[in-house]
Scaffold this motif. Structure first.
Motif, mmCIF file in Angstrom:
data_model
loop_
_atom_site.group_PDB
_atom_site.id
_atom_site.type_symbol
_atom_site.label_atom_id
_atom_site.label_comp_id
_atom_site.label_asym_id
_atom_site.label_seq_id
_atom_site.Cartn_x
_atom_site.Cartn_y
_atom_site.Cartn_z
ATOM 1 N N GLU A 77 0.836 -1.198 0.000
ATOM 2 C CA GLU A 77 0.000 0.000 0.000
ATOM 3 C C GLU A 77 0.876 1.254 0.000
ATOM 4 O O GLU A 77 0.607 2.210 -0.733
ATOM 5 C CB GLU A 77 -0.910 -0.022 1.235
ATOM 6 C CG GLU A 77 -2.045 0.960 1.170
ATOM 7 C CD GLU A 77 -3.015 0.782 2.325
ATOM 8 O OE1 GLU A 77 -3.285 1.783 3.008
ATOM 9 O OE2 GLU A 77 -3.481 -0.362 2.542
ATOM 10 N N ARG A 78 1.948 1.239 0.822
ATOM 11 C CA ARG A 78 2.878 2.372 0.851
ATOM 12 C C ARG A 78 3.557 2.555 -0.497
ATOM 13 O O ARG A 78 3.703 3.674 -0.990
ATOM 14 C CB ARG A 78 3.947 2.169 1.929
ATOM 15 C CG ARG A 78 3.462 2.457 3.327
ATOM 16 C CD ARG A 78 4.563 2.330 4.351
ATOM 17 N NE ARG A 78 5.633 3.283 4.059
ATOM 18 C CZ ARG A 78 6.865 3.171 4.511
ATOM 19 N NH1 ARG A 78 7.207 2.148 5.260
ATOM 20 N NH2 ARG A 78 7.773 4.063 4.212
ATOM 21 N N ASN A 80 2.476 1.600 -3.467
ATOM 22 C CA ASN A 80 1.486 2.091 -4.429
ATOM 23 C C ASN A 80 1.238 3.585 -4.222
ATOM 24 O O ASN A 80 1.132 4.346 -5.188
ATOM 25 C CB ASN A 80 0.192 1.297 -4.303
ATOM 26 C CG ASN A 80 -0.765 1.620 -5.415
ATOM 27 O OD1 ASN A 80 -0.365 1.892 -6.537
ATOM 28 N ND2 ASN A 80 -2.053 1.595 -5.113
ATOM 29 N N SER A 81 1.154 4.001 -2.966
ATOM 30 C CA SER A 81 0.934 5.411 -2.658
ATOM 31 C C SER A 81 2.078 6.265 -3.186
ATOM 32 O O SER A 81 1.864 7.325 -3.781
ATOM 33 C CB SER A 81 0.785 5.583 -1.148
ATOM 34 O OG SER A 81 0.705 6.933 -0.804
ATOM 35 N N ARG A 82 3.303 5.801 -2.989
ATOM 36 C CA ARG A 82 4.465 6.566 -3.467
ATOM 37 C C ARG A 82 4.525 6.604 -4.992
ATOM 38 O O ARG A 82 4.902 7.623 -5.573
ATOM 39 C CB ARG A 82 5.744 5.986 -2.892
ATOM 40 C CG ARG A 82 5.865 6.277 -1.413
ATOM 41 C CD ARG A 82 7.215 5.999 -0.889
ATOM 42 N NE ARG A 82 7.273 6.383 0.520
ATOM 43 C CZ ARG A 82 8.345 6.274 1.251
ATOM 44 N NH1 ARG A 82 9.453 5.790 0.732
ATOM 45 N NH2 ARG A 82 8.323 6.642 2.510
ATOM 46 N N GLN A 84 1.920 6.531 -6.960
ATOM 47 C CA GLN A 84 0.881 7.485 -7.367
ATOM 48 C C GLN A 84 1.351 8.924 -7.172
ATOM 49 O O GLN A 84 1.069 9.792 -8.008
ATOM 50 C CB GLN A 84 -0.420 7.225 -6.582
ATOM 51 C CG GLN A 84 -1.086 5.905 -6.910
ATOM 52 C CD GLN A 84 -1.427 5.754 -8.375
ATOM 53 O OE1 GLN A 84 -1.845 6.694 -9.032
ATOM 54 N NE2 GLN A 84 -1.219 4.555 -8.902
ATOM 55 N N GLU A 85 2.073 9.190 -6.075
ATOM 56 C CA GLU A 85 2.628 10.539 -5.846
ATOM 57 C C GLU A 85 3.614 10.902 -6.954
ATOM 58 O O GLU A 85 3.606 12.032 -7.453
ATOM 59 C CB GLU A 85 3.324 10.598 -4.488
ATOM 60 C CG GLU A 85 2.389 10.618 -3.306
ATOM 61 C CD GLU A 85 3.134 10.590 -1.969
ATOM 62 O OE1 GLU A 85 4.324 10.990 -1.935
ATOM 63 O OE2 GLU A 85 2.529 10.179 -0.977
#
Length: 135
Positions: A77-78, A80-82, A84-85
């Motif tokens: 999840e982390r 994927n979040s990075r 996306q950023e």
């Protein structure tokens, strides 16, 4: 995290049962019957303890598996979040470049249309001049 497997523990009841078996006198008429019964009982206890230890080990393994799956999901999840950023940060410059390229393409298309029109007009002028010279 140093965990000792329950199957590696030595039970005090095991020592106690061994002592009880040793106390039976060899000259007793019921020696073989008592010994085999005690042995059978002890064997049953050991099998029961082994099964409990295996169940306990499986519980530990299941708990570890669950924790690792949760950790893995959290890390994914982390990640994927990075990602996306990073996409969002690079999106604006990419969109600006795309708009600039589209603008250049429109200019080129307009120039091509002007050249085509000029070529057509030049052809007509050439035809008109040729007709005036060859009456």
């Amino acid at each position: 995290m140093a965990a000792v497997s329950p199957s590696l523990k030595r039970s005090s009841s095991e020592d106690c049962s061994n002592q009880e078996i040793k106390r039976v006198k060899a000259d007793s008429p019921h020696y073989s019957a008592v010994s085999s019964e005690a042995f059978q009982e002890k064997l049953g206890e050991l099998i029961g303890q082994l099964n409990q230890d295996r169940e306990s080990d499986q519980t530990v393994i299941d708990d570890m598996k669950l924790r690792y799956e949760e950790l893995c999901a959290s890390q994914m999840e982390r990640l994927n979040s990075r990602i996306q950023e990073a996409y969002k940060q690079s999106e604006d410059p990419v969109n600006e470049r795309i708009e600039k390229i589209n603008s250049m393409i429109e200019t080129i298309q307009s120039l091509e249309a002007d050249i085509t029109q000029f070529k057509s007009m030049l052809g007509k002028l050439h035809k008109d001049v040729s007709e005036e010279l060859d009456p």
